[in-house]
Design an enzyme around this catalytic site. Structure first.
Site, PDB file in Angstrom:
ATOM      1  N   ASP A   8       0.803  -1.233   0.000  1.00 29.00           N
ATOM      2  CA  ASP A   8       0.000   0.000   0.000  1.00 29.00           C
ATOM      3  C   ASP A   8       0.835   1.280   0.000  1.00 29.00           C
ATOM      4  O   ASP A   8       1.538   1.574   0.973  1.00 29.00           O
ATOM      5  CB  ASP A   8      -0.903   0.031   1.230  1.00 29.00           C
ATOM      6  N   ASN A  68     -10.186  -1.209  -0.076  1.00 30.49           N
ATOM      7  CA  ASN A  68     -11.408  -0.665   0.517  1.00 30.49           C
ATOM      8  C   ASN A  68     -11.557   0.844   0.358  1.00 30.49           C
ATOM      9  O   ASN A  68     -12.642   1.387   0.571  1.00 30.49           O
ATOM     10  CB  ASN A  68     -11.500  -1.044   1.999  1.00 30.49           C
ATOM     11  N   HIS A  69     -10.479   1.543  -0.043  1.00 32.36           N
ATOM     12  CA  HIS A  69     -10.573   2.986  -0.284  1.00 32.36           C
ATOM     13  C   HIS A  69     -10.685   3.313  -1.766  1.00 32.36           C
ATOM     14  O   HIS A  69     -10.466   4.465  -2.171  1.00 32.36           O
ATOM     15  CB  HIS A  69      -9.364   3.714   0.311  1.00 32.36           C
ATOM     16  N   HIS A 153      -6.717  -8.021  -0.344  1.00 23.25           N
ATOM     17  CA  HIS A 153      -6.780  -6.845   0.518  1.00 23.25           C
ATOM     18  C   HIS A 153      -7.727  -7.145   1.674  1.00 23.25           C
ATOM     19  O   HIS A 153      -8.955  -7.107   1.517  1.00 23.25           O
ATOM     20  CB  HIS A 153      -7.278  -5.649  -0.291  1.00 23.25           C
TER      21      HIS A 153
END
Length: 269
Positions: A8, A68-69, A153
């Site tokens: 990330d 998730n973002h 993820h």
């Protein structure tokens, strides 16, 4: 075939670390495929925009995965359907989800697929990643794609490992993202799949998983909501892994983690 994966990318410091070190890593390691998780790449650490996506590609990424973002920056809806190289979690619910959850590449005649999945434990509600990836992998095998790389993820180590065991022998590698802390469990599973619980993050090293530490501590002390901001000062970190995959059968041969920070300075290979 060598696959380089970076965990990330968080904020401006994460983008700086990619810009500084990814070209060096590619020069020294000579990977055939480079994958970067960019779901935290914006200045505020949530989402990605077109400028940052293009910068990651310029710096050497072949595929950028999300998590998730993915939808936190609304600009993504303007361009995600225009590229196959930016993929969001495959198991997002709905019939009209923007973008794709899988990217197919042809590397000098070798077919490769990169899949992005999102876990469900302690995460936003999504469709079952096990059922969905099972169906996709079956289809990819029918297309004679032997090399399949999965970015899982997810929050919990158990869900990541369960997915790895579920797909062992059917995919080439499963690398976890999201928790921002690199694990020390790189392994080749019994049926030939490489697995790493979490690749770690690329970004600020002196905060708490990329955020300034003071608000995080305050939240732990008070149990009250607190606004977190990306750390912009101090030292940076780059985390990831390198996995060698056999082109003939799609099984992983070996893997190793990559860590660059003040305690582990970059050394030319």
């Amino acid at each position: 075939m060598e696959f380089l994966f970076l965990g990330d990318v968080v904020g401006e410091m994460g983008m700086h670390m990619v810009n500084e070190y990814l070209p060096l890593l590619k020069h020294d390691l000579k990977p055939q495929v480079t994958i970067v998780n960019g779901e935290n790449a914006t200045k505020v650490g949530r989402g990605i925009n077109l400028k940052l996506f293009k910068q990651l590609m310029t710096d050497g990424a072949d595929v950028v995965t999300l998590g998730n973002h993915a939808w936190n920056n609304e600009e993504i809806f303007d361009f995600i359907n225009d590229t196959d190289k930016l993929i969001r979690p495959l198991n997002y619910p709905g019939n009209d989800v923007p973008g794709k959850g899988c990217c197919k590449l042809n590397i000098n005649g070798t077919k490769v697929a990169v899949i992005n999945l999102q876990g469900r434990i302690f995460m936003e509600e999504t469709d079952d990643p096990f059922a969905i990836v099972d169906k996709l992998v079956t289809q990819l095998k029918k297309e004679n794609i032997k090399i399949i790389f999965v970015d899982m993820h997810a929050e919990t180590t158990s869900e990541k490992k369960a997915m790895a065991m579920f797909l062992d022998g059917r995919v080439s590698a499963i690398v976890g993202t999201h928790t921002h802390v690199q694990t020390n469990d790189m392994q080749i599973l019994p049926q030939g799949t490489a697995f790493l619980t979490d690749a770690g993050m690329t970004g600020p090293n002196d905060g708490v998983i990329g955020m300034t530490y003071q608000p995080v501590i305050k939240k732990f002390l008070t149990s009250r909501p607190n606004r977190f901001e990306v750390e912009t000062k101090g030292n940076g970190i780059l985390s990831g892994c390198l996995i060698d995959i056999d082109k003939k059968d799609g099984h992983a041969k070996k893997g190793k983690t990559i860590l660059i920070n003040k305690d582990h300075p970059y050394q030319q290979v």
